[in-house]
Design a protein around this motif. Structure first.
Motif, PDB file in Angstrom:
ATOM      1  N   CYS A 177     -17.750  61.554  39.196  1.00  0.00           N
ATOM      2  CA  CYS A 177     -18.049  62.971  39.478  1.00  0.00           C
ATOM      3  C   CYS A 177     -18.889  63.164  40.727  1.00  0.00           C
ATOM      4  N   GLY A 178     -19.416  62.059  41.305  1.00  0.00           N
ATOM      5  CA  GLY A 178     -20.153  62.164  42.551  1.00  0.00           C
ATOM      6  C   GLY A 178     -21.641  62.425  42.402  1.00  0.00           C
ATOM      7  N   GLU A 179     -22.120  62.596  41.173  1.00  0.00           N
ATOM      8  CA  GLU A 179     -23.552  62.840  40.967  1.00  0.00           C
ATOM      9  C   GLU A 179     -24.338  61.551  41.206  1.00  0.00           C
ATOM     10  N   GLY A 180     -25.588  61.708  41.636  1.00  0.00           N
ATOM     11  CA  GLY A 180     -26.406  60.533  41.855  1.00  0.00           C
ATOM     12  C   GLY A 180     -27.823  60.905  42.229  1.00  0.00           C
ATOM     13  N   GLY A 181     -28.719  59.918  42.247  1.00  0.00           N
ATOM     14  CA  GLY A 181     -30.095  60.181  42.634  1.00  0.00           C
ATOM     15  C   GLY A 181     -31.040  59.163  42.028  1.00  0.00           C
ATOM     16  N   ASP A 182     -32.310  59.567  41.899  1.00  0.00           N
ATOM     17  CA  ASP A 182     -33.320  58.675  41.353  1.00  0.00           C
ATOM     18  C   ASP A 182     -33.609  59.019  39.895  1.00  0.00           C
ATOM     19  N   ILE A 183     -34.678  58.466  39.349  1.00  0.00           N
ATOM     20  CA  ILE A 183     -35.011  58.672  37.944  1.00  0.00           C
ATOM     21  C   ILE A 183     -35.343  60.125  37.649  1.00  0.00           C
ATOM     22  N   PHE A 184     -35.952  60.826  38.622  1.00  0.00           N
ATOM     23  CA  PHE A 184     -36.271  62.242  38.444  1.00  0.00           C
ATOM     24  C   PHE A 184     -34.998  63.073  38.358  1.00  0.00           C
ATOM     25  N   LYS A 185     -34.062  62.785  39.257  1.00  0.00           N
ATOM     26  CA  LYS A 185     -32.808  63.550  39.283  1.00  0.00           C
ATOM     27  C   LYS A 185     -32.035  63.345  37.985  1.00  0.00           C
ATOM     28  N   PHE A 186     -32.062  62.123  37.455  1.00  0.00           N
ATOM     29  CA  PHE A 186     -31.345  61.861  36.204  1.00  0.00           C
ATOM     30  C   PHE A 186     -31.930  62.684  35.061  1.00  0.00           C
ATOM     31  N   LEU A 187     -33.245  62.639  34.904  1.00  0.00           N
ATOM     32  CA  LEU A 187     -33.871  63.349  33.791  1.00  0.00           C
ATOM     33  C   LEU A 187     -33.686  64.859  33.933  1.00  0.00           C
ATOM     34  N   MET A 188     -33.790  65.379  35.162  1.00  0.00           N
ATOM     35  CA  MET A 188     -33.602  66.812  35.391  1.00  0.00           C
ATOM     36  C   MET A 188     -32.199  67.239  34.982  1.00  0.00           C
ATOM     37  N   LYS A 189     -31.212  66.436  35.354  1.00  0.00           N
ATOM     38  CA  LYS A 189     -29.822  66.816  35.058  1.00  0.00           C
ATOM     39  C   LYS A 189     -29.502  66.592  33.587  1.00  0.00           C
ATOM     40  N   TYR A 190     -29.997  65.487  33.020  1.00  0.00           N
ATOM     41  CA  TYR A 190     -29.659  65.155  31.638  1.00  0.00           C
ATOM     42  C   TYR A 190     -30.275  66.150  30.656  1.00  0.00           C
ATOM     43  N   GLU A 191     -31.522  66.540  30.922  1.00  0.00           N
ATOM     44  CA  GLU A 191     -32.218  67.451  30.011  1.00  0.00           C
ATOM     45  C   GLU A 191     -32.275  68.879  30.524  1.00  0.00           C
ATOM     46  N   ASN A 192     -31.600  69.139  31.675  1.00  0.00           N
ATOM     47  CA  ASN A 192     -31.560  70.484  32.249  1.00  0.00           C
ATOM     48  C   ASN A 192     -32.980  71.006  32.516  1.00  0.00           C
ATOM     49  N   LEU A 193     -33.760  70.209  33.221  1.00  0.00           N
ATOM     50  CA  LEU A 193     -35.161  70.521  33.480  1.00  0.00           C
ATOM     51  C   LEU A 193     -35.387  70.895  34.933  1.00  0.00           C
ATOM     52  N   GLU A 194     -36.461  71.631  35.178  1.00  0.00           N
ATOM     53  CA  GLU A 194     -36.952  71.835  36.528  1.00  0.00           C
ATOM     54  C   GLU A 194     -37.717  70.570  36.924  1.00  0.00           C
ATOM     55  N   PHE A 195     -37.965  70.433  38.242  1.00  0.00           N
ATOM     56  CA  PHE A 195     -38.614  69.209  38.713  1.00  0.00           C
ATOM     57  C   PHE A 195     -39.980  69.006  38.072  1.00  0.00           C
ATOM     58  N   TYR A 196     -40.769  70.083  37.996  1.00  0.00           N
ATOM     59  CA  TYR A 196     -42.133  69.923  37.470  1.00  0.00           C
ATOM     60  C   TYR A 196     -42.118  69.469  36.005  1.00  0.00           C
ATOM     61  N   GLU A 197     -41.072  69.883  35.257  1.00  0.00           N
ATOM     62  CA  GLU A 197     -40.985  69.452  33.862  1.00  0.00           C
ATOM     63  C   GLU A 197     -40.691  67.954  33.784  1.00  0.00           C
ATOM     64  N   ALA A 198     -39.742  67.503  34.626  1.00  0.00           N
ATOM     65  CA  ALA A 198     -39.414  66.084  34.663  1.00  0.00           C
ATOM     66  C   ALA A 198     -40.620  65.267  35.129  1.00  0.00           C
ATOM     67  N   LEU A 199     -41.335  65.791  36.100  1.00  0.00           N
ATOM     68  CA  LEU A 199     -42.519  65.110  36.609  1.00  0.00           C
ATOM     69  C   LEU A 199     -43.550  64.900  35.506  1.00  0.00           C
ATOM     70  N   LYS A 200     -43.783  65.953  34.729  1.00  0.00           N
ATOM     71  CA  LYS A 200     -44.771  65.881  33.649  1.00  0.00           C
ATOM     72  C   LYS A 200     -44.373  64.816  32.620  1.00  0.00           C
ATOM     73  N   ILE A 201     -43.097  64.821  32.231  1.00  0.00           N
ATOM     74  CA  ILE A 201     -42.615  63.878  31.212  1.00  0.00           C
ATOM     75  C   ILE A 201     -42.718  62.438  31.704  1.00  0.00           C
ATOM     76  N   LEU A 202     -42.271  62.207  32.946  1.00  0.00           N
ATOM     77  CA  LEU A 202     -42.289  60.847  33.482  1.00  0.00           C
ATOM     78  C   LEU A 202     -43.710  60.386  33.776  1.00  0.00           C
TER      79      LEU A 202
END
Length: 617
Positions: free
Chosen positions: A60-85
């Motif tokens: 599907c062409g999607e890709g990125g780092d650990i932040f991008k994965f969590l944001m896309k997988y859990e449908n999060l904004e960056f700050y939410e992914a940042l807090k969790i990680l």
């Protein structure tokens, strides 16, 4: 030590180990592969590189780092992914100077405290608890969903929060209070039953408040939601998801309903895969969220015309995203069940019925065939209904499903398949939107054989650890491929960002198709590719000279000598069959009548003729 919080988090969390919590990763050379969680596939095309700490899906062409994965997988904004990680990595954002995150933390804390405050008021409001029980809710369900009540006081919550030391600006920014025209701050929610709205991780991010009927004077909305805030986006929220994840996984489907009470009552009745749109139209973001957990949706909206239209739009959206969509079928239900407006009423009056209906849900197209009968006796109505259903079919991304349902329309309508296909062709061609090619842009231009060989060598170079396997053969690579090779072997800083990105793709792709090959297999392939690289390079050089020969009408001896030298070198490197093919190809390019078997001899004769001519001069 890494500099920024983001860098420190990446340094502490290995992407492979983290993604193992979401995917079944398998070794693929130096990398790991899995089936992509962001699109439907049977053959793994999702690659993770431990060396570069990145992931990429070649499907599907999607890709990125650990932040991008969590944001896309859990449908999060960056700050939410940042807090969790950050919490997982043990990085204390409050000590890093990450001031924006502190502002988000305040909003989460305020909403959490507000939920506790509303629950406390409900525990002291017997009249409100009696109303909830009249609606069919048990005490256990009320507690499970943290339902509360906002009293009628103008600023009860505001005073409670300020007494705990929170700033008025933060309380209003969290959507819990509003400022009047006179500058007074009052509670946003008053006299309402409060349903906490939670993120997919279970954190309270907002509220939906239903006015208590005995307090309804007709001048307020029945439901009031929190406004959009930095932590709450209504179009992305699915009510009840944090509590339905396990149920969705067990049922391998999600039951989609409209309101909070529908979701809550379904869970109380044992249908624990229910989630709700909270009365809004189903959005792409919500569908993306569901897709991470299941590709099958069962729908049931309110049993009135508005509810049916909302469900129809939702079905179309889900079908377009390649979901398997099913709909509750009430055709065999009693008249009492059919007369009820929504799932909440069904559960209240007929416990256990929703579970039966969910198990017997029918495909969405069956629902459309019942809503728009294609076998109608009236030709005008029949034509209208057929066109309506064809539009539903045209919306499906799968050609297999489209063909299947077009045949079904033909069968049910009694019309020839050719007539249905002709009608569908007109409608499908008129459907606006992107074509499948527009959705997936490809690289401009076709790669030459030399570029394909070069890319494969770069790919294998990464696989064997970045050793310089080409040596002097590197000079045969095209310029851009040479940069890629240098990046793979030497980390060449001269390569631009675009080339670096291409190398990242090659790095991930290594192991995608032949991850089980041994190092010996790879070494043999590299040696074979080196020979092919030189042959192809020489062939391209010769082809350039052929064009030169054409422009000079084969009158330049030096050019022909060059062709002869290159052709002899190629002949020494290739098999008899390849030699024949090479000569045939060159003969075609020269458009000559030269016998390909005697190609080099004819070149020599031509050279001798030119030499004799020069001697005569």
């Amino acid at each position: 030590m890494a500099g920024t919080p983001i860098e420190e988090i990446k340094a502490r969390i290995d992407i492979v180990e983290y993604l193992r919590g979401f995917l079944e990763l398998r070794p693929a050379g130096r990398n790991f592969k899995a089936c992509c969680p962001f699109h439907k596939e049977k053959t793994p095309s999702f690659m993770v590189s431990p060396d570069r700490q990145i992931w990429h899906c070649f499907g599907c062409g999607e890709g990125g780092d650990i932040f991008k994965f969590l944001m896309k997988y859990e449908n999060l904004e960056f700050y939410e992914a940042l807090k969790i990680l950050a919490e997982k990595a043990g990085v204390e954002l409050s000590k890093t100077g990450f001031t924006d995150q502190k502002e988000f933390d305040v909003l989460y804390e305020l909403n959490r405290l507000a939920a506790d405050f509303y629950k406390g008021i409900l525990s002291r409001a017997p009249a409100v608890k009696d109303y909830l029980k009249e609606r069919g809710l048990s005490s256990e369900t009320i507690d499970f969903f943290d339902i509360g009540f906002a009293g009628q006081g103008w600023d009860d919550l505001f005073v409670y929060l300020t007494n705990k030391g929170f700033d008025a600006k933060d309380i209003t920014r969290a959507g819990l209070a509003i400022k009047t025209e006179r500058g007074k701050i009052i509670d946003r929610f008053r006299g309402r039953i409060m349903f906490p709205l939670e993120s997919s991780f279970g954190k309270t991010i907002g509220f939906s408040g239903r006015i208590l009927p005995q307090l309804d004077r007709g001048d307020s909305a029945k439901y009031m939601n929190s406004p959009e805030t930095p932590i709450f986006n209504k179009s992305r929220l699915l009510f009840g998801l944090s509590r339905a994840k396990e149920g969705i996984r067990d049922a391998e489907s999600a039951l989609l309903v409209e309101g909070q009470m529908d979701v809550i009552m379904c869970h109380q009745d044992g249908v624990r895969n229910a989630v709700g749109t909270s009365g809004t139209a189903l959005t792409d973001d919500q569908l993306s969220t569901i897709k991470r957990h299941t590709s099958k949706i069962i729908m049931n909206f309110d049993n009135d015309e508005a509810g049916k239209m909302a469900m129809e739009r939702s079905i179309d959206s889900a079908l377009n995203k390649d979901f398997e969509v099913r709909v509750l079928d009430f055709s065999k239900s009693s008249e009492e069940v059919k007369s009820l407006k929504d799932p909440a009423d069904i559960v209240k009056n007929f416990p256990g019925e929703m579970k039966k209906l969910t198990d017997l849900a029918v495909p969405a197209m069956e629902y459309y065939f019942s809503r728009y009968p294609v076998s109608s006796g009236d030709i005008t109505e029949k034509k209208t209904n057929i066109r309506t259903v064809i539009r539903k079919v045209a919306n499906m991304p799968s050609a297999v499903e489209r063909e299947h349902w077009l045949k079904e329309i033909s069968y049910r309508s009694g019309l020839k398949e050719s007539a249905i296909i002709e009608e569908a062709a007109k409608i499908i061609n008129a459907v606006p939107g992107e074509s499948s090619l527009e959705k997936y842009p490809v690289k401009e231009g076709k790669l030459s054989k030399l570029e394909l060989i070069g890319d494969r060598i770069c790919y294998l170079t990464v696989r064997i650890g970045g050793r310089d396997v080409l040596g002097e053969y590197k000079d045969y690579l095209p310029e851009k491929t040479k940069h890629l090779y240098n990046m793979a072997v030497f980390g060449d800083p001269s390569a631009d960002e675009k080339i670096d990105n291409i190398l990242a793709d090659i790095t991930l792709k290594s192991g995608l198709n032949d991850g089980d090959k041994t190092d010996e297999d790879l070494e043999k392939e590299i040696e074979d590719l080196k020979r092919k690289l030189e042959i192809e390079y020489l062939s391209e050089e010769r082809d350039k000279i052929v064009l030169d020969i054409k422009s000079r009408n084969i009158e330049d001896g030096e050019v022909l000598v060059k062709v002869q030298e290159i052709s002899e070198k190629i002949d020494n490197m290739i098999s008899d069959k390849q030699r024949e093919n090479s000569r045939v190809a060159l003969g075609v390019k020269l458009k000559s009548s030269i016998n390909n078997e005697d190609f080099l001899a004819n070149i020599k004769e031509t050279l001798k003729r030119i030499e004799d001519t020069n001697n005569k001069k």
